[in-house]
Design a protein around this motif. Structure first.
Motif, PDB file in Angstrom:
ATOM      1  N   PHE A  51     155.150  14.147  65.487  1.00 50.38           N
ATOM      2  CA  PHE A  51     154.347  13.520  64.437  1.00 50.38           C
ATOM      3  C   PHE A  51     152.873  13.715  64.768  1.00 50.38           C
ATOM      4  O   PHE A  51     152.453  13.527  65.910  1.00 50.38           O
ATOM      5  CB  PHE A  51     154.672  12.029  64.358  1.00 50.38           C
ATOM      6  CG  PHE A  51     153.776  11.276  63.424  1.00 50.38           C
ATOM      7  CD1 PHE A  51     153.977  11.333  62.064  1.00 50.38           C
ATOM      8  CD2 PHE A  51     152.725  10.515  63.919  1.00 50.38           C
ATOM      9  CE1 PHE A  51     153.141  10.640  61.198  1.00 50.38           C
ATOM     10  CE2 PHE A  51     151.885   9.820  63.070  1.00 50.38           C
ATOM     11  CZ  PHE A  51     152.093   9.882  61.699  1.00 50.38           C
ATOM     12  N   ASP A  52     152.077  14.089  63.781  1.00 45.45           N
ATOM     13  CA  ASP A  52     150.640  14.259  63.987  1.00 45.45           C
ATOM     14  C   ASP A  52     149.871  13.124  63.332  1.00 45.45           C
ATOM     15  O   ASP A  52     149.191  12.370  64.002  1.00 45.45           O
ATOM     16  CB  ASP A  52     150.191  15.613  63.442  1.00 45.45           C
ATOM     17  CG  ASP A  52     148.740  15.923  63.757  1.00 45.45           C
ATOM     18  OD1 ASP A  52     148.295  15.625  64.885  1.00 45.45           O
ATOM     19  OD2 ASP A  52     148.047  16.463  62.877  1.00 45.45           O
TER      20      ASP A  52
ATOM     21  N   TYR B 196     153.556  16.705  60.363  1.00 44.14           N
ATOM     22  CA  TYR B 196     154.432  16.711  61.522  1.00 44.14           C
ATOM     23  C   TYR B 196     154.808  18.157  61.814  1.00 44.14           C
ATOM     24  O   TYR B 196     154.761  19.016  60.935  1.00 44.14           O
ATOM     25  CB  TYR B 196     155.681  15.845  61.293  1.00 44.14           C
ATOM     26  CG  TYR B 196     156.459  16.216  60.049  1.00 44.14           C
ATOM     27  CD1 TYR B 196     157.489  17.148  60.105  1.00 44.14           C
ATOM     28  CD2 TYR B 196     156.153  15.645  58.818  1.00 44.14           C
ATOM     29  CE1 TYR B 196     158.195  17.496  58.965  1.00 44.14           C
ATOM     30  CE2 TYR B 196     156.853  15.994  57.680  1.00 44.14           C
ATOM     31  CZ  TYR B 196     157.872  16.914  57.750  1.00 44.14           C
ATOM     32  OH  TYR B 196     158.565  17.271  56.617  1.00 44.14           O
TER      33      TYR B 196
END
Length: 70
Positions: free
Chosen positions: A8-9, A27
């Protein structure tokens, strides 16, 4: 999640749409297999839908009425 192929970003509220609140969610799927990407995407979307349902948050779907005259 440990041992996940997903990193996940970020997820940010990005705009007001005509009929929506828009979010940009980023993500990374650590795989070169398309099936892994679509499976991850589906799981994420179902998880979002599940959270909305648990919290009684509904969706408004665009509708259109067509009236026919004789």
């Amino acid at each position: 999640k440990k041992n996940s192929i997903v990193d996940f970003d970020r997820c940010n509220f990005s705009a007001f749409g005509d009929f929506s609140l828009n979010f940009d969610c980023v993500y990374y799927v650590n795989s070169n297999q398309f099936i892994d990407y679509v499976t991850v995407k589906e799981k994420i979307l179902f998880a979002i839908l599940e959270e909305f349902t648990k919290n009684n948050i509904g969706f408004a779907y665009p509708t259109q009425v067509v009236k026919l005259q004789k």
